[in-house]
Design an enzyme around this catalytic site. Structure first.
Site, PDB file in Angstrom:
ATOM      1  N   ASP A 188      42.630  59.773   6.675  1.00 42.62           N
ATOM      2  CA  ASP A 188      43.839  59.283   6.019  1.00 42.62           C
ATOM      3  C   ASP A 188      44.840  60.441   6.103  1.00 42.62           C
ATOM      4  O   ASP A 188      44.467  61.598   6.344  1.00 42.62           O
ATOM      5  CB  ASP A 188      43.570  58.863   4.563  1.00 42.62           C
ATOM      6  CG  ASP A 188      44.702  57.977   4.018  1.00 42.62           C
ATOM      7  OD1 ASP A 188      45.796  57.952   4.629  1.00 42.62           O
ATOM      8  OD2 ASP A 188      44.499  57.319   2.977  1.00 42.62           O
TER       9      ASP A 188
HETATM   10  C1  BGC Z   1      47.662  55.735   3.024  1.00 39.99           C
HETATM   11  C2  BGC Z   1      47.136  55.015   4.258  1.00 39.99           C
HETATM   12  C3  BGC Z   1      48.231  54.938   5.293  1.00 39.99           C
HETATM   13  C4  BGC Z   1      48.699  56.342   5.613  1.00 39.99           C
HETATM   14  C5  BGC Z   1      49.791  56.388   6.656  1.00 39.99           C
HETATM   15  C6  BGC Z   1      48.295  57.070   3.371  1.00 39.99           C
HETATM   16  O1  BGC Z   1      48.960  57.605   2.269  1.00 39.99           O
HETATM   17  O2  BGC Z   1      46.615  55.947   2.121  1.00 39.99           O
HETATM   18  O3  BGC Z   1      46.673  53.744   3.917  1.00 39.99           O
HETATM   19  O4  BGC Z   1      47.759  54.283   6.438  1.00 39.99           O
HETATM   20  O5  BGC Z   1      49.211  56.952   4.437  1.00 39.99           O
HETATM   21  O6  BGC Z   1      50.967  55.873   6.149  1.00 39.99           O
END
Ligand code: BGC
Length: 753
Positions: A234
């Site tokens: 993530d």
């Molecule tokens: C979120 C993810 C997301 C990523 C990119 C993170 O803060 O938890 O679900 O895909 O950011 O935007």
């Protein structure tokens, strides 16, 4: 690309290039190596639409910059309520096509964490409290996306069920609960839809960051389930890069500005990282890059109009009819209707954070009902505000009074639920509750249409005649609401989660999102309906609940055999008939209840299969389900494996987790090697087995000191029996005079022979 070619490519890469491939070039791109023909590919959020950030605007992962105009489909909360994996597959196909049109190699979704508590701020993106439903819905979406040669990315692996301190909290979960609840959804999607990539979560699991947790990233995900794609972090989830790589985290996102790449290089050079580990990560990433690049569809078009229509169709299948007293809905021709509440004009249809779509178009209920209904409109409340605006309220009440029916569009404002933080209560804004109360006081025919990503309390429920749960229904939500209100569409959504009566009733009320980082999942496997049903607790609406404008009747539940063993498949069939006068869809839900005399503490029932069927008035269909051992299994922590406890299970066909229509028993015999008895096994446990009866039963009969019980004796027969049951073999001397250690060894040898 063939494996041999990929290996050949890797052999031509420098150490720096290999390390570089394992982290992003920027927020959304992977690195490219022109001299070797490794192309630059982009990933994008996700999950219910494209959030492609234009390079000209400068990427930022918080969505502060605009993303390109796209189509916002119903969010996960709504999508799961369809109970329709095939519909999700269609939605996935559209998303895959959009990705091809926009040159996106992987879309970051589905988001499929378990809804442990209705408070989790991100529940609107997630599917369910039940892992079977979550995995079926996710599998549909993944299959659809990947059919267009675009990667899907189930997230957030693993146990990311709260937003509070999401980057440091540790989800402390016992082995069985992990297997039966939190891993199970991911297991299902990996095995049935083979996602190209997977995103590990921010949090720790039992103290170890997901991004460097070898147990989950390698041992279970790859070695057990056969995942063959790459794992990305993530955004910002990497703790220590080199341990992460060793644990199975292939790609760090977003870019670390080269710093972590240098750490990897250094680790290889000083011998603390075996270069083959790096090569393997590169191999996994390259396979997926080329799977996309070699299957580019340059002809793909972003079909805005078609996808908007599809978004409406999906939502039409998601809306849940929660109440419909006196068949108030659908609305009748000629009725004068007061449409009330700001969300009639400006619906809340998606949540905040990384999934936020720049919608190309939004259809409100007002837009969709214009020309189709005789209505007036009043906003009734200010969106985002808690306090009542007296003038707005008064105007709405007057309109309600002058109409035949009032339909109030209410729900949760953006500020009440979002990525990044959790809710602390289940209330709707006070001004909205007040509006509903005031309108219902003057208008007996009041309907409430809810726009929310998670359950809310409904203090006014008994005062209104009808309630529709639209969830966060995507940009075409108004079209779907109009179709349902007018009866052009018969609602068929079912709740993918329990609506509790009070926050205090929820299974993890005492341990959800504490102030510190240690989050103990003390409720164990008793998540959602597994808890409420096992405790016989009243709820507002049970898991799986949803009404229809028609009625259904169940009959002829048949099992293929009254007795099976755990290598067999049990076929279950049941007939469903549409007994009303309208076409309608029913969700047939199959639950399994454990043996009543079982020794494993288990929920009273668990969803093991479901199927949505579409029936014309008077039509009957026979629905078939195939149940294998998994439907009867629990995770056994002694053997670290799925295990069936021999006994009589009940196959239950329900309209929801609470209302069981038909049931039938089936005896399932385990073929697993019995667990060996030890000196601490109790006589009761031993005597329950045939071998135990034979060996120990005989011994006790022959040698147990008989005790005479009289009416006022201190030892009743029940007590004697109870003590015998609980007596470990090592204490047998108390019952059998002269029972020596040697006798004990001999007895055990004979029992375990
Ligand atoms: C979120 C993810 C997301 C990523 C990119 C993170 O803060 O938890 O679900 O895909 O950011 O935007």
């Amino acid at each position: 690309m063939e494996e041999a070619k990929i290996r050949e490519l890797i052999s031509q890469m420098t150490l720096e290039e290999k390390a570089g491939l394992c982290s992003g070039e920027d927020f959304w791109h992977l690195k490219h190596i022109d001299r070797l023909g490794i192309p630059r590919v982009q990933v994008s959020d996700g999950p219910h639409g494209l959030r492609k950030q234009d390079e000209s605007g400068g990427a930022d992962h918080l969505g502060l910059n605009e993303s390109i105009p796209a189509v916002c489909f119903p969010a996960g909360c709504a999508a799961a309520a369809s109970f329709d994996p095939e519909l999700l597959e269609q939605m996935g196909e559209a998303l895959g096509e959009e990705c091809q049109a926009e040159n996106i190699s992987t879309i970051l979704g589905p988001a499929m964490n378990i809804k442990r508590s209705p408070l989790c701020g991100r529940n609107f993106e997630y599917y369910s409290e039940d892992p079977l439903l979550a995995s079926a819905i996710a599998s549909g979406l993944v299959s659809g996306i990947q059919s267009k040669n675009v990667g899907a990315c189930p997230k957030h692996f693993l146990a990311n069920s709260q937003e509070t301190r999401r980057m440091s909290a540790s989800s402390n979960i016992d082995e069985r609960t992990l297997r039966e609840i939190y891993l199970r959804g991911f297991e299902g999607v990996v095995k049935s839809a083979r996602p190209w990539t997977m995103m590990c979560s921010y949090n720790r699991i039992n103290g170890v960051y997901a991004s460097e947790n070898r147990t989950y990233l390698t041992e279970i995900l790859r070695n057990e389930w056969g995942f063959d794609g790459y794992v990305m972090s993530d955004w910002g989830a990497v703790n220590e890069r080199v341990p992460g790589l060793k644990a199975g985290l292939d790609l760090e996102m977003p870019s670390s500005g080269g710093e972590r790449d240098r750490e990897i290089v250094k680790a290889v050079q000083n011998g603390t990282l075996d270069e083959t580990v790096l090569d393997e990560a590169c191999r996994r990433i390259l396979r997926i890059i080329f799977r996309y690049a070699e299957n580019r569809d340059e002809s793909a078009k972003f079909q805005y109009r078609d996808d908007h229509k599809l978004a409406q169709k999906v939502e039409e299948n998601c809306i849940v009819l929660l109440k419909n007293e006196g068949d108030l809905l659908p609305l009748q021709k000629g009725q004068k209707v007061a449409l009330l509440g700001t969300y009639a004009q400006k619906p809340r249809y998606q949540g905040g954070g990384s999934s936020h779509i720049h919608s190309w178009k939004v259809t409100s209920a007002l837009d969709a009902l214009r020309g189709k209904l005789d209505f007036t409109y009043a906003p009734g409340f200010v969106d985002g505000q808690d306090e009542t605006d007296a003038a707005l309220l008064q105007e709405a009440v007057s309109q309600a009074q002058a109409a035949d029916v009032a339909v109030i569009f209410a729900g949760l404002p953006d500020s009440f639920e979002s990525e990044g933080y959790d809710r602390t209560h289940l209330h709707m804004p006070a001004c909205q509750d007040a509006l509903i109360e005031a309108v219902a006081a003057v208008q007996p025919n009041t309907v409430v249409v809810l726009h929310n990503g998670a359950p809310v309390e409904m203090p006014w429920l008994s005062k209104v005649k009808a309630v529709l749960e639209a969830y966060l229904g995507g940009q075409a939500v108004g079209g779907a609401e109009a179709a349902v209100l007018l009866g052009d569409v018969n609602p068929s959504g079912r709740l993918p989660e329990t609506f509790p009566q009070r926050l205090e009733d929820t299974p993890c009320y005492l341990t959800f999102a504490p102030h510190g980082d240690e989050v103990d999942y003390r409720e164990g496997v008793f998540v959602g309906y597994r808890y409420y049903e096992s405790k016989h607790m009243p709820v507002l609406f049970p898991f799986g609940f949803g009404l229809s404008y028609t009625t259904f009747a169940y009959s002829d539940l048949k099992l293929s055999a009254p007795q099976i063993d755990d290598t067999d498949t049990l076929t279950v069939s049941v007939c469903v008939r549409n007994t009303g006068d309208r076409q309608g869809k029913e969700v047939v839900q199959l639950y399994v209840a454990p043996p009543k005399d079982g020794h494993v503490v288990r929920p009273v029932r668990e969803l093991r299969a479901f199927q949505k069927v579409d029936l014309a008035p008077g039509q009957t269909v026979e629905v078939q389900f195939a149940l294998d051992a998994r439907a009867f299994s629990y995770w056994d922590t002694d053997t670290h494996a799925w295990r069936v406890e021999t006994g009589t299970y009940t196959v239950e066909i329900g309209k929801n987790a609470h209302d069981i229509e038909l049931l039938a028993p089936v005896t399932v015999q385990s073929t697993a090697k019995p667990k060996p008895f030890s000196r601490n096994s109790t006589a009761g446990d031993i005597l329950r087995t045939p071998r135990g009866q034979e060996v120990l039963g005989a011994l006790l009969k022959a040698r147990m000191q008989s005790r005479v019980t009289t009416e006022d004796s201190a030892v009743s027969e029940q007590m004697q029996q109870g003590m015998l049951e609980a007596m470990p073999l090592r204490a047998m001397r108390m019952l059998v005079p002269d029972f020596s250690e040697k006798d004990l060894d001999a007895l055990l040898a004979s029992l375990n022979a």
